[in-house]
Design an enzyme around this catalytic site. Structure first.
Site, PDB file in Angstrom:
ATOM      1  N   ASP A 169      -8.875 -10.517 -25.426  1.00  0.00           N
ATOM      2  CA  ASP A 169      -9.208 -11.731 -24.410  1.00  0.00           C
ATOM      3  C   ASP A 169      -9.743 -11.392 -23.190  1.00  0.00           C
ATOM      4  O   ASP A 169     -10.979 -11.645 -22.799  1.00  0.00           O
ATOM      5  CB  ASP A 169      -7.930 -12.715 -24.316  1.00  0.00           C
ATOM      6  CG  ASP A 169      -6.624 -11.799 -24.005  1.00  0.00           C
ATOM      7  OD1 ASP A 169      -6.731 -10.524 -23.947  1.00  0.00           O
ATOM      8  OD2 ASP A 169      -5.642 -12.342 -23.811  1.00  0.00           O
ATOM      9  N   GLU A 214      -0.462  -4.018 -17.699  1.00  0.00           N
ATOM     10  CA  GLU A 214       0.204  -5.133 -17.017  1.00  0.00           C
ATOM     11  C   GLU A 214       0.369  -4.922 -15.320  1.00  0.00           C
ATOM     12  O   GLU A 214       0.595  -5.573 -14.628  1.00  0.00           O
ATOM     13  CB  GLU A 214       1.611  -5.203 -17.499  1.00  0.00           C
ATOM     14  CG  GLU A 214       1.611  -5.677 -19.110  1.00  0.00           C
ATOM     15  CD  GLU A 214       1.225  -7.045 -19.388  1.00  0.00           C
ATOM     16  OE1 GLU A 214       1.121  -7.678 -18.314  1.00  0.00           O
ATOM     17  OE2 GLU A 214       1.302  -7.523 -20.659  1.00  0.00           O
ATOM     18  N   THR A 217      -7.380 -12.427 -14.170  1.00  0.00           N
ATOM     19  CA  THR A 217      -6.466 -12.768 -15.598  1.00  0.00           C
ATOM     20  C   THR A 217      -5.165 -13.124 -15.125  1.00  0.00           C
ATOM     21  O   THR A 217      -4.343 -13.886 -16.040  1.00  0.00           O
ATOM     22  CB  THR A 217      -6.693 -11.539 -16.649  1.00  0.00           C
ATOM     23  OG1 THR A 217      -6.572 -12.272 -17.921  1.00  0.00           O
ATOM     24  CG2 THR A 217      -6.009 -10.694 -16.342  1.00  0.00           C
ATOM     25  N   GLU A 220      -2.081 -20.158 -20.347  1.00  0.00           N
ATOM     26  CA  GLU A 220      -3.493 -20.451 -20.634  1.00  0.00           C
ATOM     27  C   GLU A 220      -4.085 -21.525 -21.008  1.00  0.00           C
ATOM     28  O   GLU A 220      -4.774 -22.038 -20.448  1.00  0.00           O
ATOM     29  CB  GLU A 220      -3.924 -19.194 -21.961  1.00  0.00           C
ATOM     30  CG  GLU A 220      -3.729 -17.859 -21.788  1.00  0.00           C
ATOM     31  CD  GLU A 220      -2.701 -17.330 -21.486  1.00  0.00           C
ATOM     32  OE1 GLU A 220      -1.498 -17.967 -21.671  1.00  0.00           O
ATOM     33  OE2 GLU A 220      -2.624 -15.972 -21.260  1.00  0.00           O
ATOM     34  N   GLU A 262       3.317 -19.375 -30.482  1.00  0.00           N
ATOM     35  CA  GLU A 262       2.880 -17.757 -30.298  1.00  0.00           C
ATOM     36  C   GLU A 262       1.456 -17.872 -31.220  1.00  0.00           C
ATOM     37  O   GLU A 262       0.425 -17.012 -30.914  1.00  0.00           O
ATOM     38  CB  GLU A 262       3.721 -16.995 -30.262  1.00  0.00           C
ATOM     39  CG  GLU A 262       4.371 -16.549 -28.840  1.00  0.00           C
ATOM     40  CD  GLU A 262       3.512 -16.024 -27.877  1.00  0.00           C
ATOM     41  OE1 GLU A 262       2.512 -16.670 -27.064  1.00  0.00           O
ATOM     42  OE2 GLU A 262       3.411 -14.855 -27.380  1.00  0.00           O
TER      43      GLU A 262
HETATM   44  C1  DMJ Z   1      -0.785 -13.041 -18.407  1.00  0.00           C
HETATM   45  O1  DMJ Z   1      -0.254 -11.930 -18.089  1.00  0.00           O
HETATM   46  C2  DMJ Z   1      -2.609 -12.645 -18.285  1.00  0.00           C
HETATM   47  O2  DMJ Z   1      -3.106 -14.020 -18.479  1.00  0.00           O
HETATM   48  C3  DMJ Z   1      -3.097 -12.030 -19.431  1.00  0.00           C
HETATM   49  O3  DMJ Z   1      -4.420 -11.676 -19.421  1.00  0.00           O
HETATM   50  C4  DMJ Z   1      -2.714 -12.640 -20.787  1.00  0.00           C
HETATM   51  N1  DMJ Z   1      -1.396 -12.926 -20.869  1.00  0.00           N
HETATM   52  C5  DMJ Z   1      -0.457 -13.179 -19.806  1.00  0.00           C
HETATM   53  C6  DMJ Z   1      -0.029 -14.754 -19.916  1.00  0.00           C
HETATM   54  O4  DMJ Z   1       0.211 -15.392 -21.135  1.00  0.00           O
END
Ligand code: DMJ
EC number: 3.2.1.113
Length: 928
Positions: free
Chosen positions: A293, A146, A491, A405, A387
């Site tokens: 992912d 994170e 991401t 997303e 979720e």
């Molecule tokens: C974000 O922090 C990023 O996109 C991560 O790769 C996946 N989850 C969260 C948002 O849902």
């Protein structure tokens, strides 16, 4: 996730190396298709697009403005209590809190969004604040993943756009790479995490003390998620290439190399969790959502940004496996890496919604359209993507933390197809956010998409990603002050310039491996896809793929995935389900007779039917589980925008069957409601507030009913309890006949209750709606103000959390303790026991194990979730909709910043309470 902006194949790209053609894999589709679209959904006018773009800007201001005013410098805004979330001052939410490092997370995550949204002046101010206030040396344990995607990525995205602006000559003229220096400092702080023989990073690190040292309080972990170890290369390579310090890119590459080595060789899939020391797969299930992912995303994007063929080879190999085993259009279902023909789950998680966007980048549009459409159908049913949801589209995990997303995939599909349908999808997303998530002090995550109740949470990714994608969806080229196609999205939607591909390449040259000759080259797309092939002279292409999926959610009855697809394709009637069976229905009897006789499919149905009958009867023997209810504050200035999760009662008016109850609230006297009220005139015709404890819930209900109350809300006396951390609580009767209780009764934990009590102190007249599901704000009252014109409610931030009544009468004799069950029969326990249990430290793991819990299977057997039935015509009906119609300790090392100044430590109880729902826990662990 995200994708490259990129250029068309034919565009001159002087600053980019030949491999930049791959950026154009998507880019070609993006640029060309947008211009070829001529038919399909109605085109949207420029005015309408601008209106929606302006609405996104206003929404961003509401979210960012409230964060800056009421939360900054804290990491995140708590939009219900309108204050900052500071780690150590709120009950722990487990792994989710590992994103919080006391480094003003939301501000850093928002930096490049400000530039995309054309808020250059605000960007300049924000950068100055980051440089002035943010300290990266806090004694706090954070998630490496994170911190990388949000903070390192945020600083690098900010730096990328700062230098772009500086070059333009108007803004940021004073800027001298200060954000990059901070990014480098942070990069070095993360490096000790890679001190493993495998090269896979530890999942957490202490920003001040690193890892393993006793002061660090971390470094004993053995496992990490694949995405956690495999989502570093973009930020680390950008850091290396911006600074010339090669070590970052080297470390990220090593981790990726190791993951690649460990792929399951026969399926070419990776598991969800890996041992960072041995490289053994800990969780051998494999999907494209939580836990994996962005590993896939970064392989493809690393190729786009760095031009290293090995990344594309790896991506294509994995992609081939995903499409072979996991993709079951329109679904994406986890499988076992060793037995990839075996599904590992019967549900999907919301994180996989990024995948259609990645497929666009890859140039595989058809499955992207299919999956996106399926997800959109789920959203249309529940307003947001829960979720987790089952293969028959029921809610599996009802939370929704405002994830971006789906908006991201919508943006990429629009760029790829130019189909205005995707603009309409975006419009729906905006409407739903304003209608259901917007609160006076920001936007609140949904605690339960079924009830519409909120959670006191606004994650930083909401600002980093959601507003970018929504704004870009409606923006024309001239609405953005730079060329978005010169950048790749990380991401977390941070922007990194594609020219990095040709900068400081020495690292990649040194590290490129040559093992890939073993791979079958025919699998790889080296050329730029041609939209004439993707959309062969047929502008209705996307629509024709979507059309058959239009009713896939509404018309599906709960059943096995293979059969869903089969009957979907053939138009055949769905199999008879045990819960729908009626002995009086001749058609059902006929079907029953056939089962096991006519064909193997009938036999299969027969077996399933028997199995379901057994499950159904055992389920019916279980204690009644009621779904959560909602308390919606409808008076000024809330206007229905704050929805609190409430526990139901097993007696009194059933809100799922009757019209909701609406009324002003009044505290009863005595506040515990255990004897005849002394203030009947105050509660007459109102909803009485009563404190939990000292007598049975039913007794309280009778006393307020006798005083003329039209409903009751019991507020937990365990200070600090919250629906964020405690399982759903339902009030049982007194073991006697409770038919005499006619009014509705709901239960609020202390935190939610104090929101109402605070409101009374502030506004005196507070009106609420008790219902099974939050009602549309627009229809609550003619008084409603337009949903996008909202005044924040700054007054709320300084209010005390406990009521005066609580202070004088808080003789809590009951708690959510090891003995409490989902159904509490008795509202009394000894105060001795209570005080023991009201401290988190006294809850041992064993205690918490005993705390009432709702398992995923129990959740899905929740009556609200099994509402689809088959009518006599074999059509599916949705009882959900029918019902809706009926009832509508860490030190602060920066002396300049006062972290706790606005914070009232209300939640001392329940800290570190283990998550009680197993699936919840699992998802949180994989939470990205
Ligand atoms: C974000 O922090 C990023 O996109 C991560 O790769 C996946 N989850 C969260 C948002 O849902």
């Amino acid at each position: 996730m995200s994708g490259a902006g990129g250029r068309g194949c034919g565009s001159p790209v002087p600053q980019r190396a030949p491999w930049s053609l791959v950026a154009a894999t998507a880019a070609f589709c993006l640029v060309s298709a947008t211009s070829v679209w001529t038919a399909g959904a109605e085109p949207m006018s420029r005015e309408e697009k601008q209106k929606l773009g302006n609405q996104v800007l206003e929404m961003f201001d509401h979210a960012y403005g409230n964060y800056m005013e009421h939360a900054y410098p804290a990491d995140e805004l708590m939009p219900l209590t309108c204050r900052g979330r500071v780690r150590g001052q709120e009950p722990s939410r487990g792994d989710v809190d590992d994103a919080l490092g006391k480094f003003s997370l939301t501000l850093i995550d928002s930096l490049d969004t400000l530039v995309v949204l054309n808020k250059t002046k605000e960007f300049e101010d924000a950068v100055r604040k980051v440089l002035r206030d943010v300290n990266l040396d806090n004694d706090v344990v954070v998630s490496v993943f994170e911190t990388n995607i949000r903070v390192l990525g945020g600083l690098l995205g900010g730096h990328s756009l700062a230098i772009m602006l500086k070059e333009k000559g108007e803004y940021m003229q004073w800027y001298n790479d200060e954000l990059l220096q901070m990014a480098k400092q942070l990069g070095y702080k993360l490096l000790p995490a890679f001190n493993t023989t495998s090269g896979l990073p530890y999942p957490r690190i202490n920003l001040k003390f690193g890892i393993r040292k006793p002061e660090a309080r971390t470094g004993t972990e053995t496992d990490t998620c694949t995405a956690c170890a495999g989502t570093l290369i973009l930020e680390f390579a950008a850091l290396s290439r911006f600074t010339g310090a090669t070590i970052f890119e080297e470390y990220a590459r090593k981790a990726l190399d190791f993951l690649w080595e460990k792929r399951q060789r026969s399926s070419n899939l990776v598991g969800v969790t890996i041992n960072i020391h041995t490289g053994d797969w800990v969780r051998k299930d494999s999907g494209v959502g939580a836990g994996i992912d962005s590993y896939y995303e970064y392989l493809l994007k690393a190729y786009v940004l760095l031009g290293d063929d090995s990344f594309l080879e790896r991506f294509n190999t994995h992609y081939d496996a995903i499409m072979r085993y996991i993709s079951q259009p329109p679904l994406l279902l986890d499988v076992h890496i060793h037995k990839p023909m075996l599904n590992a789950r019967t549900w999907m998680d919301a994180l996989l919604a990024f995948f259609p966007g990645l497929q666009v980048l890859k140039g595989d549009i058809r499955p992207a359209i299919e999956t996106h459409e399926m997800l959109y159908q789920v959203i249309k049913k529940h307003n947001f993507l829960p979720e987790a949801f089952t293969t028959d589209f029921r809610v599996h995990w009802a939370q929704h933390p405002l994830r971006p997303e789906f908006a991201e995939s919508t943006y990429f599909l629009y760029k790829a197809t130019g189909d205005p349908y995707y603009l309409e999808v975006g419009k729906t997303l905006i409407e739903n956010l304003n209608k259901y998530a917007r609160v006076p002090c920001g936007f609140a995550a949904m605690k339960d998409v079924r009830t519409g109740s909120h959670e006191d949470r606004m994650d930083s990714f909401f600002l980093a990603e959601m507003f970018k994608y929504l704004y870009l969806l409606f923006a024309d080229k001239e609405d953005i002050i730079f060329d978005i196609e010169d950048y790749i999205f990380t991401t977390e939607a941070h922007l990194l310039p594609l020219w990095l591909s040709t900068t400081n390449q020495s690292i990649s040259k040194k590290n490129i491996t040559s093992e890939y000759t073993e791979l079958d080259d025919s699998n790889f797309d080296w050329t730029c896809p041609n939209t004439q092939i993707l959309f062969p002279n047929d502008p209705l292409y996307a629509q024709s793929i979507r059309e058959p999926l239009k009713n896939v959610v509404d018309k599906s009855c709960p059943r096995g995935i293979i059969r869903v697809e089969e009957s979907f394709r053939s138009g055949a009637k769905p199999p008879l389900r045990a819960r729908d069976f009626m002995a009086t229905n001749p058609e059902h009897l006929e079907i029953l007779k056939k089962m096991g006789a006519a064909s193997s499919i009938d036999a299969e149905d027969g077996l399933r039917f028997m199995q379901e009958m057994i499950e159904l009867s055992s389920q019916q023997q279980k204690e009644q589980q009621l779904p959560p209810r909602a308390v919606q504050i409808v008076s000024h200035p809330f206007f229905g925008r704050v929805v609190l999760t409430a526990g139901p009662a097993q007696f009194g008016l059933d809100l799922s069957k009757h019209k909701e109850t609406r009324g002003f609230v009044a505290s009863s006297k005595p506040y515990n409601g255990c004897s005849e009220l002394t203030n009947p005139e105050a509660v007459m015709g109102k909803i009485a507030l009563i404190q939990r404890g000292q007598c049975m819930f039913a007794e309280k209900a009778r006393n307020i009913q006798n005083a003329g109350a039209i409903g009751g809300i019991v507020i937990d006396d365990n200070e600090g309890s919250s629906s964020d951390t405690a399982p759903l609580f339902q009030m049982a009767g007194d073991g006697k006949d409770t038919d005499d209780i006619k009014i509705p009764m709901l239960f609020l934990f202390s935190k939610e209750g104090s929101i109402i009590l605070d409101a009374i102190r502030e506004y005196e007249e507070v009106e609420v709606l008790l219902s099974d599901k939050a009602k549309d704000r627009a229809i609550l009252k003619g008084k409603m103000i337009p949903s996008y014109i909202i005044n924040s409610n700054p007054e709320m931030e300084n209010e005390e959390q406990s009521s005066p009544e609580n202070d004088s009468q808080n003789q809590s004799d009951e708690q959510v303790s090891s003995s409490s069950q989902e159904v509490d029969l008795v509202d009394q326990e000894s105060s001795e026991e209570s005080s023991l249990n009201s401290h988190p430290e006294s809850l041992s793991p064993a205690d918490t194990d005993n705390v009432a819990s709702i398992s995923p299977s129990e959740q899905t057997s929740d009556p609200t979730e099994n509402h689809e039935t088959t009518n006599l015509n074999g059509e599916c009906t949705d009882l959900d909709n029918q019902l809706q119609e009926q009832s509508e300790t860490e030190e602060d090392s920066n002396p300049n910043v006062s972290w706790g100044k606005k914070v009232q430590p209300i939640d001392s109880i329940l800290a570190d309470w283990n998550e009680d729902i197993e699936a919840f826990e699992m998802m949180e662990k994989d939470e990205l």
